[in-house]
Design an enzyme around this catalytic site. Structure first.
Site, short mmCIF file in Angstrom:
data_model
loop_
_atom_site.label_atom_id
_atom_site.label_comp_id
_atom_site.label_asym_id
_atom_site.label_seq_id
_atom_site.Cartn_x
_atom_site.Cartn_y
_atom_site.Cartn_z
N GLY A 109 -23.68 -6.54 -6.12
CA GLY A 109 -23.74 -5.09 -6.32
C GLY A 109 -23.84 -4.30 -5.02
O GLY A 109 -23.96 -3.08 -5.05
N GLY A 111 -21.45 -4.12 -2.66
CA GLY A 111 -20.17 -3.54 -2.25
C GLY A 111 -19.23 -4.50 -1.54
O GLY A 111 -18.28 -4.06 -0.88
N TYR A 114 -15.76 -4.31 -3.26
CA TYR A 114 -15.21 -2.98 -2.98
C TYR A 114 -14.51 -2.98 -1.63
O TYR A 114 -13.39 -2.47 -1.50
CB TYR A 114 -16.33 -1.94 -3.02
CG TYR A 114 -15.83 -0.51 -2.94
CD1 TYR A 114 -15.53 0.21 -4.09
CD2 TYR A 114 -15.68 0.13 -1.71
CE1 TYR A 114 -15.07 1.53 -4.02
CE2 TYR A 114 -15.23 1.44 -1.62
CZ TYR A 114 -14.93 2.14 -2.79
OH TYR A 114 -14.49 3.43 -2.71
N ASP A 259 -14.58 -13.30 -0.22
CA ASP A 259 -15.55 -12.48 -0.94
C ASP A 259 -16.64 -13.44 -1.42
O ASP A 259 -16.43 -14.20 -2.36
CB ASP A 259 -14.82 -11.81 -2.12
CG ASP A 259 -15.65 -10.75 -2.82
OD1 ASP A 259 -16.84 -10.58 -2.48
OD2 ASP A 259 -15.11 -10.10 -3.73
P1 ADP Z 1 -20.39 -6.83 -5.00
O1 ADP Z 1 -18.98 -7.33 -4.92
O2 ADP Z 1 -21.13 -6.97 -3.71
O3 ADP Z 1 -21.15 -7.42 -6.14
P2 ADP Z 1 -19.15 -4.34 -5.75
O4 ADP Z 1 -18.12 -4.27 -4.67
O5 ADP Z 1 -18.71 -4.78 -7.09
O6 ADP Z 1 -20.36 -5.26 -5.27
O7 ADP Z 1 -19.85 -2.92 -5.80
C1 ADP Z 1 -20.80 -2.55 -6.79
C2 ADP Z 1 -20.50 -1.14 -7.26
O8 ADP Z 1 -20.68 -0.20 -6.21
C3 ADP Z 1 -19.09 -0.96 -7.76
O9 ADP Z 1 -19.11 -0.14 -8.91
C4 ADP Z 1 -18.38 -0.28 -6.64
O10 ADP Z 1 -17.32 0.55 -7.10
C5 ADP Z 1 -19.48 0.55 -6.00
N1 ADP Z 1 -19.26 0.67 -4.55
C6 ADP Z 1 -19.45 -0.31 -3.66
N2 ADP Z 1 -19.17 0.09 -2.41
C7 ADP Z 1 -18.77 1.38 -2.52
C8 ADP Z 1 -18.34 2.37 -1.59
N3 ADP Z 1 -18.24 2.08 -0.29
N4 ADP Z 1 -18.01 3.59 -2.06
C9 ADP Z 1 -18.08 3.86 -3.38
N5 ADP Z 1 -18.49 2.98 -4.31
C10 ADP Z 1 -18.83 1.75 -3.91
MG MG Z 2 -18.10 -8.79 -6.11
#
Ligand code: ADP
Ligand code: MG
Length: 370
Positions: A109, A111, A114, A259
Site C-alpha cells: 500500500g 505505492g 503505482y 515490483d
Molecule cells: P503497493 O504496490 O506498494 O502495495 P500501490 O501502488 O498499490 O501500493 O498503492 C496503493 C494505493 O495508493 C493505490 O490506490 C494507488 O493508486 C495509490 N497511490 C500510490 N502512490 C501514489 C501516488 N504517487 N499518487 C497517487 N496515488 C498513489
Molecule cells: Mg503492489
C-alpha cells in the site's frame, strides 16, 4: 568497466481513504535531497533525516484531470516527472548496451506498483518506458542501415512462496515452480520461461496486461488488491548494426523491472494460517535481499570481502547482477505518509539508506555478431 553506486529514489504517496477517515497525521517531509521523518509517539523529538539521489513528493499539490494526477504546484511529482528522471535514464543506458534494473521496495500500500506499473491513466515506468522504447526504435530505423536490426523480447514472472511462476503462459503452473539454473556468463537464469518477441507498444501493453491478470492476488487487511508476490518484468533489447570498421556487432541490454512484495512483517498485516506461511516465505526472499544489501554495503564501506548470500533465496539469485554485478541499478523506496505506518516507513528508509552504498559494475554488452 564503470563502478557506480545504486541510485536510490524515495516517493511519498497521498493519504488513502482509510488514513483520511481516521485523520492521519503527516510524518514525512522533504526538502531538497532530504527526507525527514517524525516519530508520532514523540512529535517534539529530533526528527530523523535521510538523503537520497531523488526525492519525490507525491503527497499533495495535485488535481485529478481525466483520472490523471496532475501537479498544480511545482512540488508535486507526477508519473511523468518520475519517468523523465528515472525511466529515460534506463532507456538511454539500454541503448548504450548496459543492463539496467529498477526495483520498488516498501510496505504493502505504499505505492510500489503505482510507480512501477501505474493504474489507469497514471501509467508507471514500465508502460511509459515500453512506449518510449518503441518510439525511439522507429526513429532509429529511419536513419540506421537498412540491415540494422532492433529486437525486443519480454518475459514476466512472479516469485511466490519461493516458487517461480511464468506469467506469460496460459498453461497451468509447473508443480514446484520453474527451475533456476546458473549460466556461465549470464548468471542465474530461469529455465523454460516464456520469452516473447515484441514488435510494438500495443503488443507489449496487451502482454503485460495478460501477465498482470495472471498474478497471484491475495487480500490482506492492509490492501484488498495487494499482491504477496514479487513480480519481475524483463525486457531484452538487442541491436545489430555495423560499427565504424564495418564489422557486424550485437549490443544486448537486459532491463529488469521489479515490483517487490510488501516489506511488512506478516504479523502487522493481521495475516493468519496460510497467509502467515506465505508471509514467512516472502520474508525469506526479502530478508535475504536485506542480508545481501547489508553484505554489499559493508563491502563498499571498505570492510573486508564478505560473502554475499545471493544463493539463499530465489529473488536474490535472479537479482544478483542487479545488486552486485553487471547492471546499472535504481531502487525506488515507496513511503506511506501516515503516522500509523511510522515503524515500517522508518525501516524502509533505513533499507534505502543501505542500498545507496552498494556499488555495481556495468559493462557495455557488445560483441561481434556470430
Ligand atoms: P503497493 O504496490 O506498494 O502495495 P500501490 O501502488 O498499490 O501500493 O498503492 C496503493 C494505493 O495508493 C493505490 O490506490 C494507488 O493508486 C495509490 N497511490 C500510490 N502512490 C501514489 C501516488 N504517487 N499518487 C497517487 N496515488 C498513489
Ligand atoms: Mg503492489
Amino acid at each position: 568497466m564503470a563502478e557506480e553506486n545504486v541510485k536510490v529514489a524515495v516517493r511519498v504517496r497521498p493519504f488513502n481513504a482509510r488514513e483520511k477517515a481516521r485523520s492521519a497525521q503527516l510524518i514525512i517531509s522533504m526538502a531538497g535531497n532530504q527526507t525527514i521523518i517524525k516519530d508520532p509517539a514523540n512529535m517534539s523529538a529530533e526528527p530523523k533525516n535521510f538523503a537520497f539521489d531523488y526525492s519525490y513528493w507525491s503527497h499533495d499539490g495535485y488535481t485529478e484531470k481525466d483520472g490523471y494526477f496532475a501537479p498544480n504546484d511545482n512540488r508535486y511529482a507526477d508519473q511523468k516527472k518520475v519517468f523523465d528522471e528515472l525511466g529515460k535514464g534506463v532507456l538511454d543506458n539500454a541503448w548504450k548496451g548496459y543492463n539496467c534494473s529498477l526495483f520498488a521496495y516498501g510496505q504493502t500500500g505504499s505505492g510500489k506498483s503505482y510507480s512501477i506499473v501505474g493504474f489507469g491513466n497514471n501509467k508507471g515506468i514500465v508502460p511509459l518506458a515500453c512506449e518510449e522504447l518503441f518510439k525511439s526504435i522507429e526513429e532509429k530505423r529511419k536513419v540506421a542501415d537498412k540491415d540494422a536490426e532492433f529486437q525486443v523480447t519480454l518475459s514476466m514472472l512472479e516469485i511466490y512462496n519461493e516458487q517461480i511462476r511464468d506469467l506469460l503462459t496460459s498453461k497451468t503452473a509447473v508443480k514446484g515452480g520453474l527451475k533456476v539454473r546458473q549460466h556461465a556468463s549470464k548468471g542465474f537464469i530461469v529455465e523454460a520461461l516464456t520469452i516473447v518477441p515484441m514488435n510494438s507498444y500495443a503488443q507489449i501493453e496487451s502482454k503485460i496486461n495478460e501477465g498482470t491478470r495472471n498474478r497471484t492476488v491475495a487480500s490482506t487487511n492492509m490492501n484488498a488488491t495487494s499482491s504477496r508476490a514479487h513480480t519481475i518484468v524483463a525486457l531484452t533489447f538487442v541491436q545489430k548494426q555495423k560499427n565504424e570498421a564495418g564489422q557486424n556487432m550485437t549490443k544486448t541490454a537486459v532491463i529488469n523491472l521489479v515490483d517487490l512484495a510488501g516489506s511488512e512483517r506478516a504479523e502487522t498485516s493481521g495475516a493468519t494460517g496460510d497467509r502467515l506461511k506465505e508471509g514467512s516465505s516472502i520474508n525469506l526472499s526479502l530478508s535475504t535481499l536485506g542480508n545481501c544489501i547489508n553484505a554489499l554495503a559493508n563491502q563498499s564501506s571498505g570492510k573486508k570481502k564478505i560473502i554475499v548470500p545471493y544463493r539463499d533465496s530465489v529473488l536474490t539469485k535472479l537479482l544478483q547482477n542487479a545488486l552486485g554485478g553487471n547492471s546499472k541499478t535504481i531502487m525506488i523506496a515507496a513511503l506511506s505518509p501516515a503516522d500509523i505506518n511510522y515503524q515500517e516507513t522508518l525501516s524502509t528508509l533505513r533499507f534505502a539508506d543501505r542500498a545507496k552504498m552498494i556499488k555495481t559494475q556495468a559493462v557495455v554488452n557488445e560483441n561481434p555478431t556470430d
